[in-house]
Design a protein around this motif. Structure first.
Motif, PDB file in Angstrom:
ATOM      1  N   ALA A  40       0.935  -1.193   0.044  1.00 45.85           N
ATOM      2  CA  ALA A  40       0.013  -0.128  -0.059  1.00 45.85           C
ATOM      3  C   ALA A  40       1.025   1.333   0.006  1.00 45.85           C
ATOM      4  CB  ALA A  40      -0.964  -0.040   0.991  1.00 45.85           C
ATOM      5  N   ALA A  41       1.948   1.214   0.741  1.00 46.51           N
ATOM      6  CA  ALA A  41       2.762   2.495   0.880  1.00 46.51           C
ATOM      7  C   ALA A  41       3.595   2.635  -0.557  1.00 46.51           C
ATOM      8  CB  ALA A  41       4.080   2.176   2.069  1.00 46.51           C
ATOM      9  N   SER A  42       3.955   1.303  -1.182  1.00 42.18           N
ATOM     10  CA  SER A  42       4.727   1.471  -2.403  1.00 42.18           C
ATOM     11  C   SER A  42       3.835   2.067  -3.511  1.00 42.18           C
ATOM     12  CB  SER A  42       5.124   0.201  -2.937  1.00 42.18           C
ATOM     13  OG  SER A  42       4.243  -0.670  -3.248  1.00 42.18           O
ATOM     14  N   LEU A  43       2.456   1.913  -3.379  1.00 38.06           N
ATOM     15  CA  LEU A  43       1.535   2.476  -4.486  1.00 38.06           C
ATOM     16  C   LEU A  43       0.986   3.794  -4.227  1.00 38.06           C
ATOM     17  CD1 LEU A  43      -0.602  -0.704  -5.073  1.00 38.06           C
ATOM     18  CD2 LEU A  43       1.036   0.242  -6.734  1.00 38.06           C
ATOM     19  N   GLU A  44       1.258   4.416  -3.075  1.00 39.95           N
ATOM     20  CA  GLU A  44       0.762   5.605  -2.507  1.00 39.95           C
ATOM     21  C   GLU A  44       1.537   6.826  -3.276  1.00 39.95           C
ATOM     22  OE1 GLU A  44      -1.493   8.646  -1.237  1.00 39.95           O
ATOM     23  OE2 GLU A  44      -1.770   6.522  -0.508  1.00 39.95           O
ATOM     24  N   ARG A  45       0.535   7.753  -3.898  1.00 41.21           N
ATOM     25  CA  ARG A  45       0.963   8.631  -4.758  1.00 41.21           C
ATOM     26  C   ARG A  45       1.712   9.902  -4.164  1.00 41.21           C
ATOM     27  NH1 ARG A  45      -2.968   9.095 -10.212  1.00 41.21           N
ATOM     28  NH2 ARG A  45      -2.766   6.814 -10.450  1.00 41.21           N
ATOM     29  N   GLY A  46       1.192  10.210  -2.647  1.00 41.95           N
ATOM     30  CA  GLY A  46       1.617  11.306  -1.897  1.00 41.95           C
ATOM     31  C   GLY A  46       3.041  11.230  -1.347  1.00 41.95           C
ATOM     32  N   GLY A  47       3.654  11.993  -0.588  1.00 36.87           N
ATOM     33  CA  GLY A  47       4.741  11.994  -0.252  1.00 36.87           C
ATOM     34  C   GLY A  47       4.750  10.825   1.108  1.00 36.87           C
ATOM     35  N   GLN A  51       2.493   7.596   2.671  1.00 41.02           N
ATOM     36  CA  GLN A  51       2.835   6.245   2.434  1.00 41.02           C
ATOM     37  C   GLN A  51       2.828   5.604   3.974  1.00 41.02           C
ATOM     38  OE1 GLN A  51       6.857   6.726   1.000  1.00 41.02           O
ATOM     39  NE2 GLN A  51       6.237   6.058  -1.022  1.00 41.02           N
ATOM     40  N   LYS A  52       2.909   6.458   4.915  1.00 38.83           N
ATOM     41  CA  LYS A  52       2.897   5.962   6.280  1.00 38.83           C
ATOM     42  C   LYS A  52       1.430   5.743   6.847  1.00 38.83           C
ATOM     43  CE  LYS A  52       6.932   8.244   8.010  1.00 38.83           C
ATOM     44  NZ  LYS A  52       7.709   9.272   9.111  1.00 38.83           N
ATOM     45  N   ASP A  53       0.678   6.574   6.434  1.00 43.94           N
ATOM     46  CA  ASP A  53      -0.916   6.535   6.764  1.00 43.94           C
ATOM     47  C   ASP A  53      -1.423   5.413   5.912  1.00 43.94           C
ATOM     48  OD1 ASP A  53      -0.706   8.705   8.150  1.00 43.94           O
ATOM     49  OD2 ASP A  53      -1.344  10.092   6.474  1.00 43.94           O
ATOM     50  N   ALA A  54      -0.792   5.231   4.591  1.00 46.05           N
ATOM     51  CA  ALA A  54      -1.623   3.968   3.755  1.00 46.05           C
ATOM     52  C   ALA A  54      -1.122   2.553   4.356  1.00 46.05           C
ATOM     53  CB  ALA A  54      -0.945   4.087   2.406  1.00 46.05           C
ATOM     54  N   ALA A  55       0.273   2.794   4.932  1.00 46.71           N
ATOM     55  CA  ALA A  55       0.789   1.490   5.417  1.00 46.71           C
ATOM     56  C   ALA A  55      -0.252   1.144   6.697  1.00 46.71           C
ATOM     57  CB  ALA A  55       2.107   1.583   5.847  1.00 46.71           C
ATOM     58  N   ARG A  56      -0.251   2.227   7.548  1.00 44.86           N
ATOM     59  CA  ARG A  56      -0.744   2.043   8.822  1.00 44.86           C
ATOM     60  C   ARG A  56      -2.230   1.373   8.653  1.00 44.86           C
ATOM     61  NH1 ARG A  56      -1.935   6.615   9.991  1.00 44.86           N
ATOM     62  NH2 ARG A  56      -4.180   6.583  10.174  1.00 44.86           N
ATOM     63  N   ILE A  57      -3.077   1.992   7.567  1.00 48.65           N
ATOM     64  CA  ILE A  57      -4.449   1.449   7.301  1.00 48.65           C
ATOM     65  C   ILE A  57      -4.637   0.112   6.843  1.00 48.65           C
ATOM     66  CG2 ILE A  57      -6.493   1.918   5.770  1.00 48.65           C
ATOM     67  CD1 ILE A  57      -5.755   5.053   6.091  1.00 48.65           C
ATOM     68  N   ALA A  58      -3.356  -0.239   5.959  1.00 49.39           N
ATOM     69  CA  ALA A  58      -3.594  -1.501   5.326  1.00 49.39           C
ATOM     70  C   ALA A  58      -3.019  -2.564   6.567  1.00 49.39           C
ATOM     71  CB  ALA A  58      -2.595  -1.586   4.289  1.00 49.39           C
ATOM     72  N   VAL A  59      -2.151  -2.230   7.401  1.00 50.80           N
ATOM     73  CA  VAL A  59      -1.866  -3.184   8.467  1.00 50.80           C
ATOM     74  C   VAL A  59      -3.091  -3.551   9.470  1.00 50.80           C
ATOM     75  CG1 VAL A  59      -0.343  -3.249  10.554  1.00 50.80           C
ATOM     76  CG2 VAL A  59       0.877  -2.674   8.330  1.00 50.80           C
ATOM     77  N   GLN A  60      -3.642  -2.466   9.786  1.00 46.21           N
ATOM     78  CA  GLN A  60      -4.971  -2.359  10.553  1.00 46.21           C
ATOM     79  C   GLN A  60      -5.957  -3.119   9.986  1.00 46.21           C
ATOM     80  OE1 GLN A  60      -5.462   1.566  11.818  1.00 46.21           O
ATOM     81  NE2 GLN A  60      -3.883   1.617  13.239  1.00 46.21           N
ATOM     82  N   ALA A  61      -6.010  -2.963   8.889  1.00 46.78           N
ATOM     83  CA  ALA A  61      -7.074  -3.990   7.949  1.00 46.78           C
ATOM     84  C   ALA A  61      -7.041  -5.199   7.967  1.00 46.78           C
ATOM     85  CB  ALA A  61      -7.466  -3.424   6.675  1.00 46.78           C
ATOM     86  N   VAL A  62      -5.542  -5.713   7.907  1.00 46.60           N
ATOM     87  CA  VAL A  62      -5.610  -7.166   7.749  1.00 46.60           C
ATOM     88  C   VAL A  62      -5.709  -7.648   9.084  1.00 46.60           C
ATOM     89  CG1 VAL A  62      -3.546  -8.816   7.263  1.00 46.60           C
ATOM     90  CG2 VAL A  62      -3.970  -7.024   5.739  1.00 46.60           C
ATOM     91  N   LEU A  63      -5.064  -6.980  10.131  1.00 48.14           N
ATOM     92  CA  LEU A  63      -5.123  -7.559  11.489  1.00 48.14           C
ATOM     93  C   LEU A  63      -6.497  -7.673  11.974  1.00 48.14           C
ATOM     94  CD1 LEU A  63      -1.968  -5.742  13.218  1.00 48.14           C
ATOM     95  CD2 LEU A  63      -2.224  -8.097  12.292  1.00 48.14           C
ATOM     96  N   ALA A  64      -7.266  -6.701  11.347  1.00 47.96           N
ATOM     97  CA  ALA A  64      -8.797  -6.943  11.839  1.00 47.96           C
ATOM     98  C   ALA A  64      -9.712  -7.860  11.149  1.00 47.96           C
ATOM     99  CB  ALA A  64      -9.424  -5.381  11.812  1.00 47.96           C
TER     100      ALA A  64
END
Length: 128
Positions: A40-47, A51-64
């Protein structure tokens, strides 16, 4: 008479095997969360913050989504250079799982699980 002596030992051994399997399964989920976060971070277009926000959201989604109940500690997303000058993103997930959440409520203790994954930033993702 012998069954009364052996049966409790067999039950304890079975519970230990079940606990080991549940820990292994939770470890796989933590690894999957790290992979999802890095991708998710590697696909994020922002700075970097995006990337950190996208990674955090993806990690939380998988764990939940896999019902792994643990407070995941997401280390800062690391951006670096990989082979051939490609930009990479590394996500590290550390998670402490309580045994009573994996098996029966009365089992004491915990296990520290670690997942790490590096993904190459998609150079065709565009910007903005």
């Amino acid at each position: 008479m012998e069954a009364a002596i052996v049966a409790p030992a067999v039950v304890v051994m079975v519970l230990i095997v079940v606990l080991g399997g549940r820990i292994q399964s939770a470890g796989g989920v933590v690894d999957a969360a790290a992979r999802a976060g890095a991708r998710a971070a590697s696909l994020e277009r922002g700075g970097t913050q995006a990337q950190k926000d996208a990674a955090r959201i993806a990690v939380q989604a998988v764990l939940a989504g896999e019902h792994v109940d643990c407070p995941a500690e997401l280390e800062p997303v690391q951006v670096g250079s990989g082979p051939d000058g490609l930009q990479t993103v590394t996500v590290v997930v550390d998670c402490t799982v309580q045994f009573d959440r994996l098996t029966l409520r009365w089992v004491p203790g915990s296990a520290k699980l670690h997942g790490q994954f590096t993904s190459v930033v998609d150079r065709h993702r565009g910007t903005g």
